[in-house]
Enzyme design. Sequence first.
Site, PDB file in Angstrom:
ATOM      1  N   GLU A  46       0.847  -1.203   0.000  1.00 53.09           N
ATOM      2  CA  GLU A  46       0.000   0.000   0.000  1.00 53.09           C
ATOM      3  C   GLU A  46       0.875   1.243   0.000  1.00 53.09           C
ATOM      4  O   GLU A  46       1.865   1.310   0.719  1.00 53.09           O
ATOM      5  CB  GLU A  46      -0.879  -0.035   1.252  1.00 53.09           C
ATOM      6  CG  GLU A  46      -2.273   0.471   1.015  1.00 53.09           C
ATOM      7  CD  GLU A  46      -3.051  -0.388   0.033  1.00 53.09           C
ATOM      8  OE1 GLU A  46      -3.178   0.038  -1.136  1.00 53.09           O
ATOM      9  OE2 GLU A  46      -3.538  -1.459   0.416  1.00 53.09           O
ATOM     10  N   ASP A  49       2.886   2.172  -4.907  1.00 54.19           N
ATOM     11  CA  ASP A  49       2.902   2.324  -6.373  1.00 54.19           C
ATOM     12  C   ASP A  49       3.492   3.653  -6.821  1.00 54.19           C
ATOM     13  O   ASP A  49       4.189   3.690  -7.832  1.00 54.19           O
ATOM     14  CB  ASP A  49       1.554   1.983  -7.032  1.00 54.19           C
ATOM     15  CG  ASP A  49       0.403   2.914  -6.703  1.00 54.19           C
ATOM     16  OD1 ASP A  49       0.555   3.787  -5.811  1.00 54.19           O
ATOM     17  OD2 ASP A  49      -0.663   2.758  -7.328  1.00 54.19           O
ATOM     18  N   GLY A 135     -16.576   4.113  -4.060  1.00 52.67           N
ATOM     19  CA  GLY A 135     -15.955   4.872  -2.988  1.00 52.67           C
ATOM     20  C   GLY A 135     -15.575   4.028  -1.784  1.00 52.67           C
ATOM     21  O   GLY A 135     -15.341   4.558  -0.703  1.00 52.67           O
ATOM     22  N   GLY A 137     -12.901   1.986  -1.836  1.00 50.00           N
ATOM     23  CA  GLY A 137     -11.507   1.581  -2.020  1.00 50.00           C
ATOM     24  C   GLY A 137     -11.384   0.306  -2.827  1.00 50.00           C
ATOM     25  O   GLY A 137     -10.366  -0.379  -2.774  1.00 50.00           O
ATOM     26  N   LEU A 138     -12.428  -0.029  -3.591  1.00 50.58           N
ATOM     27  CA  LEU A 138     -12.429  -1.275  -4.358  1.00 50.58           C
ATOM     28  C   LEU A 138     -12.380  -1.003  -5.864  1.00 50.58           C
ATOM     29  O   LEU A 138     -12.629  -1.884  -6.672  1.00 50.58           O
ATOM     30  CB  LEU A 138     -13.652  -2.119  -3.975  1.00 50.58           C
ATOM     31  CG  LEU A 138     -13.726  -2.450  -2.471  1.00 50.58           C
ATOM     32  CD1 LEU A 138     -15.028  -3.171  -2.118  1.00 50.58           C
ATOM     33  CD2 LEU A 138     -12.524  -3.286  -2.023  1.00 50.58           C
ATOM     34  N   SER A 141     -13.994   3.031  -9.992  1.00 46.84           N
ATOM     35  CA  SER A 141     -13.612   3.957 -11.068  1.00 46.84           C
ATOM     36  C   SER A 141     -12.744   3.260 -12.100  1.00 46.84           C
ATOM     37  O   SER A 141     -12.961   3.412 -13.308  1.00 46.84           O
ATOM     38  CB  SER A 141     -12.903   5.186 -10.498  1.00 46.84           C
ATOM     39  OG  SER A 141     -11.709   4.834  -9.830  1.00 46.84           O
ATOM     40  N   GLU A 173      -8.088   9.049 -15.696  1.00 50.88           N
ATOM     41  CA  GLU A 173      -8.387   9.425 -14.309  1.00 50.88           C
ATOM     42  C   GLU A 173      -7.468  10.555 -13.827  1.00 50.88           C
ATOM     43  O   GLU A 173      -7.914  11.508 -13.194  1.00 50.88           O
ATOM     44  CB  GLU A 173      -8.264   8.199 -13.388  1.00 50.88           C
ATOM     45  CG  GLU A 173      -8.735   8.487 -11.971  1.00 50.88           C
ATOM     46  CD  GLU A 173      -9.312   7.282 -11.251  1.00 50.88           C
ATOM     47  OE1 GLU A 173      -9.625   6.252 -11.882  1.00 50.88           O
ATOM     48  OE2 GLU A 173      -9.462   7.368 -10.011  1.00 50.88           O
ATOM     49  N   ASP A 185      -4.727   0.119  -9.818  1.00 55.16           N
ATOM     50  CA  ASP A 185      -6.147  -0.222  -9.951  1.00 55.16           C
ATOM     51  C   ASP A 185      -6.500  -0.678 -11.358  1.00 55.16           C
ATOM     52  O   ASP A 185      -7.172  -1.684 -11.564  1.00 55.16           O
ATOM     53  CB  ASP A 185      -7.015   0.985  -9.576  1.00 55.16           C
ATOM     54  CG  ASP A 185      -6.728   1.498  -8.182  1.00 55.16           C
ATOM     55  OD1 ASP A 185      -5.975   0.831  -7.441  1.00 55.16           O
ATOM     56  OD2 ASP A 185      -7.252   2.579  -7.826  1.00 55.16           O
ATOM     57  N   TYR A 237      -2.978  12.189   0.913  1.00 54.12           N
ATOM     58  CA  TYR A 237      -2.316  11.428  -0.149  1.00 54.12           C
ATOM     59  C   TYR A 237      -1.163  12.250  -0.726  1.00 54.12           C
ATOM     60  O   TYR A 237      -0.029  11.771  -0.846  1.00 54.12           O
ATOM     61  CB  TYR A 237      -3.334  11.073  -1.235  1.00 54.12           C
ATOM     62  CG  TYR A 237      -2.772  10.298  -2.402  1.00 54.12           C
ATOM     63  CD1 TYR A 237      -2.693   8.909  -2.363  1.00 54.12           C
ATOM     64  CD2 TYR A 237      -2.333  10.952  -3.554  1.00 54.12           C
ATOM     65  CE1 TYR A 237      -2.191   8.195  -3.435  1.00 54.12           C
ATOM     66  CE2 TYR A 237      -1.823  10.251  -4.635  1.00 54.12           C
ATOM     67  CZ  TYR A 237      -1.763   8.865  -4.572  1.00 54.12           C
ATOM     68  OH  TYR A 237      -1.259   8.162  -5.646  1.00 54.12           O
TER      69      TYR A 237
HETATM   70  P1  ADP Z   1     -13.455   3.823  -5.941  1.00 51.07           P
HETATM   71  O1  ADP Z   1     -12.753   3.709  -7.255  1.00 51.07           O
HETATM   72  O2  ADP Z   1     -12.586   3.433  -4.796  1.00 51.07           O
HETATM   73  O3  ADP Z   1     -14.759   3.115  -5.909  1.00 51.07           O
HETATM   74  P2  ADP Z   1     -13.489   6.591  -6.674  1.00 51.07           P
HETATM   75  O4  ADP Z   1     -13.813   7.816  -5.920  1.00 51.07           O
HETATM   76  O5  ADP Z   1     -12.149   6.475  -7.283  1.00 51.07           O
HETATM   77  O6  ADP Z   1     -13.786   5.372  -5.699  1.00 51.07           O
HETATM   78  O7  ADP Z   1     -14.537   6.407  -7.839  1.00 51.07           O
HETATM   79  C1  ADP Z   1     -15.909   6.477  -7.574  1.00 51.07           C
HETATM   80  C2  ADP Z   1     -16.589   7.294  -8.663  1.00 51.07           C
HETATM   81  O8  ADP Z   1     -16.569   6.550  -9.903  1.00 51.07           O
HETATM   82  C3  ADP Z   1     -18.041   7.560  -8.403  1.00 51.07           C
HETATM   83  O9  ADP Z   1     -18.198   8.705  -7.609  1.00 51.07           O
HETATM   84  C4  ADP Z   1     -18.585   7.760  -9.801  1.00 51.07           C
HETATM   85  O10 ADP Z   1     -18.286   9.058 -10.280  1.00 51.07           O
HETATM   86  C5  ADP Z   1     -17.770   6.779 -10.603  1.00 51.07           C
HETATM   87  N1  ADP Z   1     -18.480   5.487 -10.717  1.00 51.07           N
HETATM   88  C6  ADP Z   1     -18.096   4.306 -10.193  1.00 51.07           C
HETATM   89  N2  ADP Z   1     -18.989   3.339 -10.494  1.00 51.07           N
HETATM   90  C7  ADP Z   1     -19.960   3.927 -11.213  1.00 51.07           C
HETATM   91  C8  ADP Z   1     -21.174   3.479 -11.829  1.00 51.07           C
HETATM   92  N3  ADP Z   1     -21.553   2.211 -11.736  1.00 51.07           N
HETATM   93  N4  ADP Z   1     -21.901   4.371 -12.511  1.00 51.07           N
HETATM   94  C9  ADP Z   1     -21.512   5.654 -12.596  1.00 51.07           C
HETATM   95  N5  ADP Z   1     -20.415   6.137 -12.052  1.00 51.07           N
HETATM   96  C10 ADP Z   1     -19.631   5.302 -11.360  1.00 51.07           C
HETATM   97 MG    MG Z   2     -11.034   4.807  -7.789  1.00 52.42          MG
END
Ligand code: ADP
Ligand code: MG
Length: 400
Positions: A46, A49, A135, A137-138, A141, A173, A185, A237
Amino acid sequence: MTQHAEATVTAAEGHRADPAVTFAELYGSEPDGIWAAPGRVNLIGEYTDFNEGFVLPLALPHTAVAAVARRDDGLLRLHSTDVPGGVVVLRVDALAPHSGHGWAAYPAGVVWALREAGHPVTGADIALTSTVPTGAGLSSSAALEVVTALALNDLFELGLSAAELAVTGRRAENDFVGVPCGIMDQMASACCTEGHALHLDTRDLSLRQVPFDPAAQGLTLLVVDTRVTHALGDGAYAERRAGCEEGARLLGIPMLRDLPYAGLDAALATLAGAGADASVIRYVRHVVGDNHRVEQIIALLDAGDVRAAGPVLTEGHLSLRDDLRVSCPELDLVVETANAAGALGARMTGGGFGGSAVVLVETAAAGAVARAVSEAFAAAGHAAPGVFDAVPSAGAGRLR
Ligand code: ADP
Ligand code: MG
């Protein structure tokens, strides 16, 4: 995937709607194909990267799925069943970084990054749906980026490798959405394989699939989603990143990755002698230590001694808590409760300040450990955590 009824479960494995049907309803035609890309959880490694170190993620059974049709008229139409609002309509030749678009910036950023790299992507209709918790951490995005990149790679016959698709997603991203994430990721989503963890060298993106099948050994890797995000995250971060760069500069090495574990004690003494900030010394100890823990766990997995990985996970957590200081009370509670209830080891995973933890546990004890964590959360007044089995699953691919 076994779900632990005692604890609240975050996401169903099945998709809520058939993306082909959604696509037809939205756009009035059939998609050219359907693609999927998973979320990921990092077993160990962790904050390594951005120091060009090692990571060891695995793909989750949870995926983003995209039904996509190619267009040649410059229009990009985007829809997600998981967010309110209708179809987002953009023009591919008008895509500009940091111009908003909310969630749609992730797939739009991929189109932008492909076009920036000179690929003739002339438009698409895209219908998305995902079971990756957002959101937490999995990497919901990255799943969105990789599924988009993979579909466009096929439909426009771009011939890009899985690693190149991951790099495209990261570019989207970092430079289009404006989130400073590392490459782990997207590489995990694009390159993981079922029954394996991915040993990734983030310096040159060389990788090895390390056999990891907890169920075959009577073990379960639980993911516990704390369902909290503490606002501290973003600035912290950047501060950790700057501290690591400062440490490398004071040690006269390009990146902390270049400091071997055997040289750590001497390096810490050098830093202290050079008047380095105490936080820099702690960050260096964490990064070099976690890089070493990746290698330790890989050696244990290769030797078939998965149980012995447990205490190394917990050591990693203590390092993130005490040296990097990116944990939070909810994550600490998961680790402490799970270990006290008989887990083999546990750690926070991802960027910290909330998000998820991983817990390695005998399958026979998984239910009791999940229950103990849920009860501890209730007793502390926290919302119920999500708990599921992180079965090491396939990376991105075409479904039909
Ligand atoms: P993580 O990648 O850890 O889940 P992030 O903050 O990096 O958290 O990314 C989350 C964001 O990605 C959401 O707020 C949204 O903008 C976008 N996102 C993720 N999944 C979806 C989905 N199924 N539909 C639309 N947007 C999504
Ligand atoms: Mg993400």
